[in-house]
Design a protein around this motif. Structure first.
Motif, PDB file in Angstrom:
ATOM      1  N   THR A   1       0.813  -1.215   0.000  1.00 45.09           N
ATOM      2  CA  THR A   1       0.000   0.000   0.000  1.00 45.09           C
ATOM      3  C   THR A   1       0.850   1.269   0.000  1.00 45.09           C
ATOM      4  N   LYS A   2       1.811   1.339   0.914  1.00 41.77           N
ATOM      5  CA  LYS A   2       2.639   2.539   0.990  1.00 41.77           C
ATOM      6  C   LYS A   2       3.563   2.657  -0.213  1.00 41.77           C
ATOM      7  N   ALA A   3       4.080   1.532  -0.701  1.00 42.03           N
ATOM      8  CA  ALA A   3       4.931   1.580  -1.904  1.00 42.03           C
ATOM      9  C   ALA A   3       4.162   2.196  -3.065  1.00 42.03           C
ATOM     10  N   ALA A   4       2.914   1.804  -3.251  1.00 44.92           N
ATOM     11  CA  ALA A   4       2.099   2.357  -4.335  1.00 44.92           C
ATOM     12  C   ALA A   4       1.837   3.846  -4.120  1.00 44.92           C
ATOM     13  N   ALA A   5       1.580   4.237  -2.879  1.00 45.35           N
ATOM     14  CA  ALA A   5       1.327   5.657  -2.590  1.00 45.35           C
ATOM     15  C   ALA A   5       2.580   6.499  -2.823  1.00 45.35           C
ATOM     16  N   TYR A   6       3.735   6.011  -2.369  1.00 49.55           N
ATOM     17  CA  TYR A   6       4.976   6.766  -2.553  1.00 49.55           C
ATOM     18  C   TYR A   6       5.329   6.892  -4.031  1.00 49.55           C
TER      19      TYR A   6
ATOM     20  N   GLY B   1       5.455  10.291  -6.661  1.00 54.68           N
ATOM     21  CA  GLY B   1       6.682  10.619  -7.387  1.00 54.68           C
ATOM     22  C   GLY B   1       7.919  10.733  -6.514  1.00 54.68           C
ATOM     23  N   ILE B   2       7.893  10.139  -5.323  1.00 55.79           N
ATOM     24  CA  ILE B   2       9.072  10.169  -4.452  1.00 55.79           C
ATOM     25  C   ILE B   2      10.172   9.358  -5.136  1.00 55.79           C
ATOM     26  N   PRO B   3      11.337   9.967  -5.391  1.00 54.47           N
ATOM     27  CA  PRO B   3      12.361   9.305  -6.204  1.00 54.47           C
ATOM     28  C   PRO B   3      12.870   7.981  -5.652  1.00 54.47           C
ATOM     29  N   LEU B   4      13.020   7.875  -4.314  1.00 57.12           N
ATOM     30  CA  LEU B   4      13.594   6.660  -3.734  1.00 57.12           C
ATOM     31  C   LEU B   4      12.791   6.211  -2.521  1.00 57.12           C
ATOM     32  N   TYR B   5      12.583   4.898  -2.446  1.00 59.63           N
ATOM     33  CA  TYR B   5      11.907   4.281  -1.309  1.00 59.63           C
ATOM     34  C   TYR B   5      12.763   3.119  -0.845  1.00 59.63           C
ATOM     35  N   LEU B   6      13.232   3.182   0.412  1.00 61.85           N
ATOM     36  CA  LEU B   6      14.046   2.129   0.997  1.00 61.85           C
ATOM     37  C   LEU B   6      13.188   1.357   1.992  1.00 61.85           C
ATOM     38  N   LEU B   7      12.988   0.070   1.707  1.00 66.40           N
ATOM     39  CA  LEU B   7      12.176  -0.796   2.559  1.00 66.40           C
ATOM     40  C   LEU B   7      13.078  -1.768   3.299  1.00 66.40           C
TER      41      LEU B   7
ATOM     42  N   GLU C   1      12.755   5.135  -9.654  1.00 68.29           N
ATOM     43  CA  GLU C   1      12.147   5.338 -10.969  1.00 68.29           C
ATOM     44  C   GLU C   1      10.640   5.084 -10.946  1.00 68.29           C
ATOM     45  N   PRO C   2       9.900   5.838 -10.113  1.00 67.04           N
ATOM     46  CA  PRO C   2       8.452   5.617 -10.015  1.00 67.04           C
ATOM     47  C   PRO C   2       7.722   5.947 -11.320  1.00 67.04           C
ATOM     48  N   LYS C   3       6.763   5.092 -11.675  1.00 71.61           N
ATOM     49  CA  LYS C   3       5.868   5.314 -12.821  1.00 71.61           C
ATOM     50  C   LYS C   3       4.481   4.901 -12.390  1.00 71.61           C
ATOM     51  N   GLY C   4       3.561   5.878 -12.359  1.00 74.60           N
ATOM     52  CA  GLY C   4       2.226   5.574 -11.858  1.00 74.60           C
ATOM     53  C   GLY C   4       2.335   5.172 -10.405  1.00 74.60           C
ATOM     54  N   GLU C   5       1.809   3.995 -10.087  1.00 70.30           N
ATOM     55  CA  GLU C   5       1.876   3.535  -8.696  1.00 70.30           C
ATOM     56  C   GLU C   5       2.874   2.394  -8.511  1.00 70.30           C
ATOM     57  N   VAL C   6       3.864   2.329  -9.415  1.00 60.66           N
ATOM     58  CA  VAL C   6       4.834   1.240  -9.381  1.00 60.66           C
ATOM     59  C   VAL C   6       6.257   1.793  -9.384  1.00 60.66           C
ATOM     60  N   TYR C   7       7.118   1.167  -8.590  1.00 58.48           N
ATOM     61  CA  TYR C   7       8.549   1.459  -8.582  1.00 58.48           C
ATOM     62  C   TYR C   7       9.290   0.340  -9.309  1.00 58.48           C
TER      63      TYR C   7
END
Length: 194
Positions: free
Chosen positions: A126-131, A135-141, A157-163
């Motif tokens: 859920t949060k990955a899709a929201a981030y 358009g947040i450039p980087l998400y570290l999980l 490299e976010p595009k739509g709701e996918v990284y």
């Protein structure tokens, strides 16, 4: 203790939901988020969870510009996903003027989530899709509860709701954040889940 959800009127607007989130008196020390339009109240993170976040924060302080900051409890708004999310760490430029209880998620350069056993799915999906949507450039999980054992995944490299997955490592292997960070984090410093 698991996360609790607070029931609201499903016809509430985003502004009504945010006003309720801001004005309600929530339990001291709890983490209160709006996830897909549902207010979620979680207990404060465990010690090992906080140690992992603190280790990442130490590395980031050595590489961020002076006019950026690392926030531990900063809410970020993703209205298009009905989300008011509170990542474990948010790296964003400092804002001039008065900032309310939250900032637009699009201002973040990096968000970090460390999973808790009770809500790991939110961090993974859920949060990955929201981030990504924001358009947040980087998400570290930092997924201490991953099915195959603790892992760290860097998304970009976010595009739509996918990284796109930029890197995925097991605890103990290094993960490198690209510029503007340009820092390698030793995941062996993170305490394993129990």
């Amino acid at each position: 203790m698991s996360a609790l959800t607070v029931s609201q009127n499903p016809d509430q607007t985003w502004d009504d939901l945010v006003r309720y989130w801001e004005e309600m008196e929530w339990p001291e020390g709890s983490k209160v988020e709006i996830i897909e339009g549902i207010i979620t109240v979680s207990p404060s993170p465990a010690y090992r969870h906080n140690v992992a976040a603190a280790r990442i924060q130490r590395h980031l302080y050595s590489v961020i510009p002076y006019d950026w900051e690392i926030f531990q409890t900063q809410a970020i708004a993703v209205p298009s996903r009905m989300g008011m999310l509170v990542p474990d760490l948010v790296v964003a430029p400092l804002q001039d003027g008065e900032v309310d209880s939250h900032i637009p998620a699009a201002l973040a350069e990096l968000v970090v989530e460390v999973t808790s056993k009770s809500n790991a799915r939110h961090d993974r999906v859920t949060k990955a899709a929201a981030y990504a949507t924001a358009g947040i450039p980087l998400y570290l999980l930092v997924d201490r509860w991953a099915p195959g054992g603790p892992t760290v995944t860097l998304y970009g490299e976010p595009k739509g709701e996918v990284y796109r997955v930029l890197s995925a490592v097991k605890f103990g292997d290094p993960v490198t954040l690209p510029e503007p960070f340009g820092v390698t984090i030793d995941t062996g410093e993170f305490p394993a889940a129990r």
